[in-house]
Design an enzyme around this catalytic site. Structure first.
Site, mmCIF file in Angstrom:
data_model
loop_
_atom_site.group_PDB
_atom_site.id
_atom_site.type_symbol
_atom_site.label_atom_id
_atom_site.label_comp_id
_atom_site.label_asym_id
_atom_site.label_seq_id
_atom_site.Cartn_x
_atom_site.Cartn_y
_atom_site.Cartn_z
ATOM 1 N N CYS A 75 57.968 -27.484 -27.897
ATOM 2 C CA CYS A 75 58.656 -28.377 -26.971
ATOM 3 C C CYS A 75 58.077 -29.773 -27.094
ATOM 4 O O CYS A 75 57.126 -30.002 -27.832
ATOM 5 C CB CYS A 75 58.464 -27.899 -25.535
ATOM 6 S SG CYS A 75 59.036 -26.220 -25.257
ATOM 7 N N GLY A 119 63.018 -30.424 -29.021
ATOM 8 C CA GLY A 119 63.692 -29.473 -28.134
ATOM 9 C C GLY A 119 65.020 -30.004 -27.663
ATOM 10 O O GLY A 119 65.093 -31.113 -27.132
ATOM 11 N N ASN A 147 53.837 -27.149 -23.751
ATOM 12 C CA ASN A 147 54.279 -26.990 -25.137
ATOM 13 C C ASN A 147 53.366 -25.978 -25.806
ATOM 14 O O ASN A 147 52.160 -26.164 -25.818
ATOM 15 C CB ASN A 147 54.197 -28.346 -25.856
ATOM 16 C CG ASN A 147 54.472 -28.251 -27.360
ATOM 17 O OD1 ASN A 147 54.064 -29.121 -28.105
ATOM 18 N ND2 ASN A 147 55.148 -27.220 -27.813
ATOM 19 N N GLY A 148 53.959 -24.927 -26.360
ATOM 20 C CA GLY A 148 53.162 -23.907 -27.035
ATOM 21 C C GLY A 148 53.584 -22.535 -26.577
ATOM 22 O O GLY A 148 54.669 -22.361 -26.014
ATOM 23 N N TYR A 158 57.383 -29.588 -40.990
ATOM 24 C CA TYR A 158 58.753 -29.655 -40.464
ATOM 25 C C TYR A 158 58.895 -30.284 -39.076
ATOM 26 O O TYR A 158 59.784 -31.097 -38.853
ATOM 27 C CB TYR A 158 59.352 -28.236 -40.396
ATOM 28 C CG TYR A 158 60.660 -28.201 -39.642
ATOM 29 C CD1 TYR A 158 61.841 -28.624 -40.266
ATOM 30 C CD2 TYR A 158 60.722 -27.807 -38.305
ATOM 31 C CE1 TYR A 158 63.046 -28.637 -39.573
ATOM 32 C CE2 TYR A 158 61.925 -27.819 -37.610
ATOM 33 C CZ TYR A 158 63.088 -28.229 -38.239
ATOM 34 O OH TYR A 158 64.264 -28.251 -37.560
HETATM 35 P P1 5GP Z 1 66.907 -20.993 -43.085
HETATM 36 O O1 5GP Z 1 68.337 -21.258 -43.351
HETATM 37 O O2 5GP Z 1 66.120 -20.704 -44.329
HETATM 38 O O3 5GP Z 1 66.730 -19.933 -42.044
HETATM 39 O O4 5GP Z 1 66.276 -22.294 -42.441
HETATM 40 C C1 5GP Z 1 65.727 -23.306 -43.240
HETATM 41 C C2 5GP Z 1 66.104 -24.635 -42.701
HETATM 42 O O5 5GP Z 1 65.740 -24.717 -41.334
HETATM 43 C C3 5GP Z 1 65.412 -25.781 -43.395
HETATM 44 O O6 5GP Z 1 66.348 -26.820 -43.543
HETATM 45 C C4 5GP Z 1 64.316 -26.222 -42.448
HETATM 46 O O7 5GP Z 1 64.137 -27.627 -42.486
HETATM 47 C C5 5GP Z 1 64.841 -25.792 -41.114
HETATM 48 N N1 5GP Z 1 63.805 -25.260 -40.210
HETATM 49 C C6 5GP Z 1 62.611 -24.731 -40.490
HETATM 50 N N2 5GP Z 1 61.973 -24.354 -39.379
HETATM 51 C C7 5GP Z 1 62.777 -24.646 -38.357
HETATM 52 C C8 5GP Z 1 62.669 -24.518 -36.958
HETATM 53 O O8 5GP Z 1 61.683 -24.038 -36.407
HETATM 54 N N3 5GP Z 1 63.741 -24.991 -36.247
HETATM 55 C C9 5GP Z 1 64.836 -25.534 -36.831
HETATM 56 N N4 5GP Z 1 65.820 -25.985 -36.065
HETATM 57 N N5 5GP Z 1 64.968 -25.650 -38.137
HETATM 58 C C10 5GP Z 1 63.954 -25.219 -38.886
HETATM 59 MG MG MG Z 2 65.736 -28.813 -43.171
#
Ligand code: 5GP
Ligand code: MG
Length: 476
Positions: A9, A35, A109-110, A260
């Site tokens: 968050c 979030g 957050n966590g 990320y």
């Molecule tokens: P996948 O389609 O492999 O399940 O998701 C990979 C994509 O989701 C990548 O574009 C990556 O940047 C993004 N991604 C990785 N971790 C997270 C996350 O925790 N939340 C969200 N919204 N996107 C994520």
């Molecule tokens: Mg991505």
């Protein structure tokens, strides 16, 4: 407690500015990437505490009139990340409670790993929980009569909870920030010049998840809140105390914040996120070279790493995908069908960059692999001769118990399709290469053992006791 599983968050708190709610709105707006499910702001004018919370984006929850109805010189705010099963209004933070020591607002957050155990224990003492979040546990610990009377109440209660937490607390007259002894999640302290309300301290203070929120309100970074530290800000100024002495706290910063989660313009754990991602991309080019004509990213999360890859490899960087910015992050939609639809809405190929070319695409991470599978098809349709995918982190194999919302490990690409070759085949591409754990650690400035790498290595810095059954750790 259906939502005991984590959530990353965004937190923002401010002290001693005349327009605390407006500044908090701006701070949360800068943290929106952390979030998108819900947002909340609680303010205090020294006497009265007011709050407004709602489901949706910051700009959807708060209109100008709402901010005007939240007067005060102190505020805390929260944006909550989506987790399935927990989208309930009652769970929206900050939580506001009125207990024996007065009014208090809390934002977290966590993810706490012993919340279930503590909740059972305190329910047996008679505590009545209002939400299904792990975050509420801290409130009941603090209200418990034997704890409430202690001078070191907060520190004592923080020592009882385990897992990942950056917390903000607000009382009628103070703003407090605390960070777990591992420092899993970021939290920074900033200063802001302001006409202020409390002339005696002259300046305003900000606590926020990321420095991009400080920039947004014109605040300057002072320092991080340290692992195991409580920072209290009141009319006497800023007071620091450690509930776990620095020598005893063992940092385990989440590197996935760099890979990320955080914004590239933020300073996180002492490093600029963009600079770390460039180094991740450069290291990736060394470890997993590709013979290709053009390199581009899956925007936006792969942008900085693609730049690093291009610089290191000498392959020209271009824009092969254009992202529509009016669509939220693809994980927002809970079911698979909707998720795939959103991916289509979000990314479109630039044919002139792709047609007849061997393309190397840099992506920050693969979770289920579904996003890129679709994108690989899009690239073929746009005329790509070869598609090479490079991932700027290692294969994610294990669940996160500290706030990143990964699916059940069985659904993680590298587990579901057995190995890297299986994932390559599933994606339908010519080659796939991941960064190594050692390579990942090279890109950050603190010693490698100061970071949590559990989602790649399965080495959990804090035993996730309450969650053993849920994620089936034996599978990992
Ligand atoms: P996948 O389609 O492999 O399940 O998701 C990979 C994509 O989701 C990548 O574009 C990556 O940047 C993004 N991604 C990785 N971790 C997270 C996350 O925790 N939340 C969200 N919204 N996107 C994520
Ligand atoms: Mg991505």
């Amino acid at each position: 407690m259906e939502s005991s599983v984590g959530h990353n968050c965004g937190l923002f708190g401010i002290y001693n500015v005349p327009d605390a709610s407006a500044k908090t709105f701006l701070g949360l707006f800068a943290l929106q990437h952390r979030g998108q499910e819900s947002a909340g702001i609680v303010t205090s004018d020294g006497k009265k505490v007011r709050s407004k919370k709602g489901m949706g984006l910051v700009t959807e929850v708060f209109q100008k009139a709402d901010l005007e109805e939240l007067p005060g010189h102190i505020a805390i705010g929260h944006v909550r990340y989506s987790t399935t099963g927990s989208s309930r209004v009652v769970n929206i933070q900050p939580l506001v409670v009125d207990y024996s020591q007065g009014l208090m607002a809390v934002a977290h957050n966590g993810n706490l790993v012993n919340a279930r155990t503590l909740r059972d224990e305190y329910e047996a003492f008679g505590s009545i929980f209002q939400t299904s979040t792990d975050s509420e546990v801290i409130v009941h610990l603090m209200a418990y009569p034997e704890h409430a009377g202690r001078k070191d109440c907060l520190g004592h209660c923080l020592r009882l909870i385990k897992g990942a937490y950056s917390f903000l607390f607000m009382t009628r007259d103070s703003l407090i920030g605390a960070r777990d002894p591992q420092g899993f999640r970021p939290l920074v302290l900033g200063r802001i010049t302001t006409p202020g309300q409390l002339g005696s301290i002259g300046e305003g203070y900000v606590l926020a998840s990321e420095t991009c929120a400080l920039d947004q309100v014109g605040a300057r970074l002072v320092r991080e809140v340290e692992p195991g530290e409580i920072v209290t800000i009141n009319s006497e100024g800023v007071h620091s105390e450690y509930f776990v002495p620095p020598k005893e706290s063992k940092p385990a910063h989440c590197i996935f914040e760099h890979v990320y989660f955080s914004r590239p313009d933020s300073m996180v754990f002492g490093d600029n996120v963009h600079a770390v991602r460039i180094r991740l991309g450069a290291q990736l080019a060394i470890e997993q070279p590709a013979a290709a004509d053009v390199v581009f990213s899956v925007p936006d999360s792969g942008n900085s790493a693609a730049l690093g890859f291009a610089r290191q490899s000498g392959i020209p960087l271009d824009y092969g995908f254009i992202r529509n910015h009016y669509v939220g992050r693809s994980f927002i939609k809970p079911n698979q069908l909707e998720r795939e639809t959103v991916v289509d809405m979000k990314i479109n190929p630039v044919r002139s960059v792709i047609e007849g070319k061997r393309v190397v695409v840099v992506e920050d991470s693969l979770v289920r692999g579904t996003t890129f599978r679709k994108q690989a098809k899009i690239l073929r349709q746009a005329g790509a001769r070869e598609v090479h995918l490079r991932i700027s982190c290692p294969p994610i194999r294990h669940g996160c118990f500290y706030g990143i919302d990964f699916p059940d490990p069985a659904n993680l690409a590298v587990n579901a399709y057995k190995d890297v070759e299986g994932v390559r085949d599933f994606l339908g591409i010519d080659s796939l290469g991941y960064l190594s754990v050692e390579g990942l650690k090279k890109a950050v400035s603190k010693p490698g053992d100061a970071y949590c790498t559990a989602c790649w290595t399965g080495k959990y810095p804090v035993a996730p006791t309450d969650h053993m059954d849920k994620f089936g750790m034996e599978k990992c």
